[in-house]
Design an enzyme around this catalytic site. Structure first.
Site, PDB file in Angstrom:
ATOM      1  N   LYS A  94      -8.921   1.960   2.052  1.00 54.64           N
ATOM      2  CA  LYS A  94     -10.415   1.671   1.828  1.00 54.64           C
ATOM      3  C   LYS A  94     -10.129   0.448   0.606  1.00 54.64           C
ATOM      4  CE  LYS A  94     -14.120   4.649   5.044  1.00 54.64           C
ATOM      5  NZ  LYS A  94     -12.553   4.646   5.674  1.00 54.64           N
ATOM      6  N   GLU A 116     -22.483   3.689  -0.134  1.00 60.28           N
ATOM      7  CA  GLU A 116     -22.864   4.186   1.069  1.00 60.28           C
ATOM      8  C   GLU A 116     -21.899   5.535   0.956  1.00 60.28           C
ATOM      9  OE1 GLU A 116     -21.883   1.473   1.971  1.00 60.28           O
ATOM     10  OE2 GLU A 116     -21.293   3.059   3.807  1.00 60.28           O
ATOM     11  N   SER A 381      -4.475   4.341   9.080  1.00 59.48           N
ATOM     12  CA  SER A 381      -5.305   3.630   7.606  1.00 59.48           C
ATOM     13  C   SER A 381      -5.596   5.258   6.817  1.00 59.48           C
ATOM     14  CB  SER A 381      -6.139   4.152   8.244  1.00 59.48           C
ATOM     15  OG  SER A 381      -7.141   4.949   9.013  1.00 59.48           O
TER      16      SER A 381
HETATM   17  C1  LIG Z   1     -13.201   5.715   7.188  1.00 61.47           C
HETATM   18  C2  LIG Z   1     -11.975   5.836   7.872  1.00 61.47           C
HETATM   19  C3  LIG Z   1     -11.620   5.025   8.517  1.00 61.47           C
HETATM   20  C4  LIG Z   1     -12.391   4.444   9.704  1.00 61.47           C
HETATM   21  O1  LIG Z   1     -12.532   3.107   9.030  1.00 61.47           O
HETATM   22  P1  LIG Z   1     -13.365   1.638   9.625  1.00 61.47           P
HETATM   23  O2  LIG Z   1     -13.950   0.689   8.639  1.00 61.47           O
HETATM   24  O3  LIG Z   1     -13.186   1.573  11.304  1.00 61.47           O
HETATM   25  O4  LIG Z   1     -10.858   1.388   8.986  1.00 61.47           O
HETATM   26  C5  LIG Z   1     -10.358   4.985   9.096  1.00 61.47           C
HETATM   27  N1  LIG Z   1      -9.525   5.608   8.942  1.00 61.47           N
HETATM   28  C6  LIG Z   1      -9.553   5.698   8.095  1.00 61.47           C
HETATM   29  C7  LIG Z   1      -8.204   6.940   6.754  1.00 61.47           C
HETATM   30  C8  LIG Z   1     -10.103   6.267   6.872  1.00 61.47           C
HETATM   31  O5  LIG Z   1     -10.968   6.679   6.003  1.00 61.47           O
END
Ligand SMILES: *Cc1c(COP(=O)(O)O)cnc(C)c1O
Length: 402
Positions: A94, A116, A381
């Site tokens: 993010k 948000e 992610s």
């Molecule tokens: C917020 C988050 C997501 C989901 O958000 P996307 O916009 O779908 O990428 C996925 N993995 C992590 C670690 C997150 O913090």
């Protein structure tokens, strides 16, 4: 070589085929147009791009590496690779778009940023970016989430953000988005509403995608250098879809299968999952058109996943378009598979994944079982440190691996 896809989509009004657009009150329409224009001028200027590149390298820790899962691959037969977005500063992807959005706010002369947050991950990344650029930051968060996500609330406050609990409705993410929009409507001239994923009215799905595409660009080059060819498949979990579109962007023109993994939660029953693309239908929510999970009366359906970062009633409009085009396959993993993948990756590779990312890992495990010599690159992610207390309490830290 990239084709002109990224320049062709979205069109000038923010449409990816029939999806996307900007369904907002008249007053915000003008603001959205201003943001789009500023993004096209400032966001693509030499100064902006070079500063962002410097920040990525020296503050965030990019490029993030690719890890070959030797133990897991040996046990399963195929080859699993991870793009380590968990190694970004703050522990997830993010920060890639938050640094871009807050930097744009700064260059536009805005006095404050608003956001948000659901589980608090976007809030923490925003609070970090706001601290870096020296801008005040208001974070709207459902009161239920404020109570549930205490450590993230504390982190945001330590970073200097103002956390505002929202007590309407179910007191979770949807209400937090509504409240942030409402606050933004009060003073759109001085503030920038920084959306947490590739959703919302134009230009946000495009902007956030552009800030995230560094993941796919890096990954393609790194993988080629490591293996001399491209992977057979790439997968990523899909909440709003920012980490998924980020990595997909690097491979859209290649003969590489792309899989978006949605959270099936407890199952396919309404209210038990957040699989908008798999189980929803086209509709308008929060200012854009995409697949949404709606009740028969058109109101937003309650959603659920063990990974709170994945529970949202809609999904980025570009994913809706890529689904309809057949370019990306959207599949699901449920809570149980995600939890198993969480423990399995932790124990075989020494990497604790976020519960969100565990959905993508679960799919990769399924993929190599079905493709014994196949190779799949997973967008990891985020890291799972934020999830360990919850997992230990619910499943036991020494939960058995299947
Ligand atoms: C917020 C988050 C997501 C989901 O958000 P996307 O916009 O779908 O990428 C996925 N993995 C992590 C670690 C997150 O913090």
């Amino acid at each position: 070589m990239m084709s002109t896809y990224l320049k062709d989509y979205p069109d000038k009004d923010g449409f990816f085929g029939p999806y996307g657009g900007s369904y907002v009150p008249e007053r915000l329409k003008a603001e959205m147009a201003k943001i789009a224009e500023a993004y096209c001028n400032i966001g693509r200027s030499f100064d902006f791009v070079s500063e962002l590149r410097r920040i990525r390298r020296h503050f965030q820790g990019r490029p993030t590496p690719i890890h070959y899962c030797r133990n897991l691959s040996k046990a399963l037969g195929g080859n699993i690779f991870l793009k380590r977005e968990d190694l970004n500063h703050t522990g997830a992807h993010k920060i890639n778009h938050c640094m871009g959005e807050v930097m744009l706010a700064k260059y536009m002369g805005k006095k404050k940023v608003i956001a948000e947050t659901g589980a608090g991950q976007h809030g923490v990344a925003m609070a970090t970016a706001a601290a870096y650029f020296g801008l005040p930051c208001d974070i709207y968060m459902g009161a239920v989430d404020v109570a549930k996500q205490h450590p993230n609330v504390v982190r945001m406050k330590i970073l200097g953000a103002n956390v505002i609990p929202v007590t309407a409705g179910q007191q979770t993410l949807k209400e937090a988005v509504d409240a942030a929009f409402e606050a933004y409507l009060q003073s759109p001239e001085d503030t920038l509403y920084c959306i947490g994923t590739v959703v919302g009215p134009h230009p946000f799905p495009m902007m956030v995608r552009d800030f995230q595409k560094v993941v796919g660009e890096e990954a393609r080059e790194q993988y080629l250098e490591m293996m001399g060819e491209l992977p057979d498949a790439v997968c990523a979990c899909v909440g709003g879809g920012s980490n998924a579109i980020g990595i997909f962007c690097g491979f859209l023109d290649d003969p590489v299968k792309l899989y978006g993994v949605e959270p099936l939660g407890r199952g396919a029953k309404p209210g038990d999952n957040a699989a908008s693309l798999t189980l929803g239908k086209p509709g308008i929510l929060h200012g854009f058109k995409s697949y949404t999970l709606e009740n028969p009366d058109g109101s937003a359906m309650p959603v659920y996943s063990v990974a709170s970062g994945l529970d949202y009633q809609s999904v980025g409009p570009e994913h809706a378009w890529l689904k309809d085009q057949g370019r990306v396959d959207y599949v699901t993993a449920d809570d149980k598979e995600a939890i198993e993948a969480f423990f399995r990756l932790s124990r075989t590779e020494g990497i604790i994944p976020a519960l969100e990312s565990s959905h993508a890992v679960a799919y990769a495990i399924r993929y190599v079982k079905e493709h014994p010599h196949g190779s799949i690159l997973v967008n990891l992610s985020g890291r799972g440190d934020k999830d360990i207390d919850y997992v230990a309490e619910r499943y036991g830290a020494d939960h058995g691996v299947l």
